[in-house]
Write a protein that holds these residues in place. Sequence first.
Motif, short mmCIF file in Angstrom:
data_model
loop_
_atom_site.label_atom_id
_atom_site.label_comp_id
_atom_site.label_asym_id
_atom_site.label_seq_id
_atom_site.Cartn_x
_atom_site.Cartn_y
_atom_site.Cartn_z
N PHE A 68 -3.49 9.03 1.28
CA PHE A 68 -3.05 7.78 1.89
C PHE A 68 -3.62 6.60 1.12
O PHE A 68 -4.73 6.66 0.59
N THR A 69 -2.84 5.52 1.10
CA THR A 69 -3.30 4.29 0.46
C THR A 69 -3.01 3.10 1.38
O THR A 69 -1.86 2.92 1.81
N ILE A 70 -4.03 2.34 1.67
CA ILE A 70 -3.87 1.11 2.43
C ILE A 70 -3.80 -0.05 1.46
O ILE A 70 -4.53 -0.09 0.46
N SER A 71 -2.92 -0.99 1.75
CA SER A 71 -2.80 -2.18 0.90
C SER A 71 -2.34 -3.34 1.78
O SER A 71 -1.93 -3.14 2.92
N ARG A 72 -2.43 -4.53 1.22
CA ARG A 72 -1.98 -5.71 1.98
C ARG A 72 -1.37 -6.71 1.03
O ARG A 72 -1.74 -6.79 -0.15
N ASP A 73 -0.43 -7.47 1.57
CA ASP A 73 0.20 -8.56 0.85
C ASP A 73 -0.06 -9.82 1.66
O ASP A 73 0.60 -10.05 2.69
N ASN A 74 -1.04 -10.60 1.26
CA ASN A 74 -1.43 -11.76 2.05
C ASN A 74 -0.35 -12.86 2.04
O ASN A 74 -0.32 -13.70 2.93
N ALA A 75 0.52 -12.82 1.06
CA ALA A 75 1.62 -13.79 1.03
C ALA A 75 2.69 -13.44 2.08
O ALA A 75 3.41 -14.32 2.54
N LYS A 76 2.75 -12.16 2.43
CA LYS A 76 3.74 -11.71 3.42
C LYS A 76 3.11 -11.40 4.77
O LYS A 76 3.80 -10.93 5.68
N ASN A 77 1.80 -11.61 4.88
CA ASN A 77 1.09 -11.35 6.14
C ASN A 77 1.30 -9.92 6.63
O ASN A 77 1.46 -9.68 7.83
N THR A 78 1.27 -9.00 5.69
CA THR A 78 1.61 -7.62 6.02
C THR A 78 0.60 -6.65 5.41
O THR A 78 0.18 -6.84 4.26
N VAL A 79 0.26 -5.63 6.17
CA VAL A 79 -0.56 -4.54 5.68
C VAL A 79 0.29 -3.27 5.69
O VAL A 79 1.16 -3.11 6.54
N TYR A 80 0.03 -2.40 4.72
CA TYR A 80 0.82 -1.19 4.56
C TYR A 80 -0.08 0.04 4.58
O TYR A 80 -1.26 -0.02 4.23
N LEU A 81 0.51 1.16 4.97
CA LEU A 81 -0.15 2.44 4.82
C LEU A 81 0.85 3.39 4.17
O LEU A 81 1.84 3.80 4.79
N GLN A 82 0.62 3.67 2.90
CA GLN A 82 1.45 4.63 2.17
C GLN A 82 0.87 6.01 2.38
O GLN A 82 -0.30 6.24 2.05
N MET A 83 1.66 6.90 2.91
CA MET A 83 1.19 8.25 3.24
C MET A 83 1.97 9.26 2.39
O MET A 83 3.19 9.39 2.53
N ASN A 84 1.26 9.96 1.53
CA ASN A 84 1.85 10.97 0.66
C ASN A 84 1.28 12.33 1.00
O ASN A 84 0.25 12.45 1.66
N SER A 85 1.96 13.36 0.52
CA SER A 85 1.51 14.75 0.75
C SER A 85 1.18 14.99 2.21
O SER A 85 0.12 15.54 2.56
N LEU A 86 2.07 14.57 3.06
CA LEU A 86 1.82 14.65 4.50
C LEU A 86 1.72 16.10 4.96
O LEU A 86 2.40 17.00 4.44
#
Length: 127
Positions: A68-86
């Motif tokens: 899993f990878t957590i990331s954020r885009d402060n310009a879009k006010n959004t945080v993401y959670l990319q989940m691989n190999s589930l």
Amino acid sequence: QVQLVQSGGGLVQAGGSLRLSCAASGRTFSSLAMGWFRQAPGKEREFVAAISGSGGNTAYADSVKGRFTISRDNAKNTVYLQMNSLKPEDTAVYYCAAYEIYYTSSYSVSIKTYDYWGQGTQVTVSS
């Protein structure tokens, strides 16, 4: 008041990928540390990943590290959670969460630190 609105999730086969998103409003986004938690049926809500306000610091639960990878885009006010190999054991309701910080390098892995919560989204991984 901070509002968090989640999107993404769904049903995926084992080995597949999903991305969760969480859009925040009500505060300057970089002043919020963000986290993802999950709760499986019959279990307590547990920490998955966290990210500092600047995005420069992250933390992961051992069970998801490397997948899993957590990331954020402060310009879009959004945080993401990319989940691989589930895996089937990743099946749970996933929640994004936030709390206000003074230092943008701050983050927390403790559920008790978080003051604001998204509505939750179901992730189901079939075997």
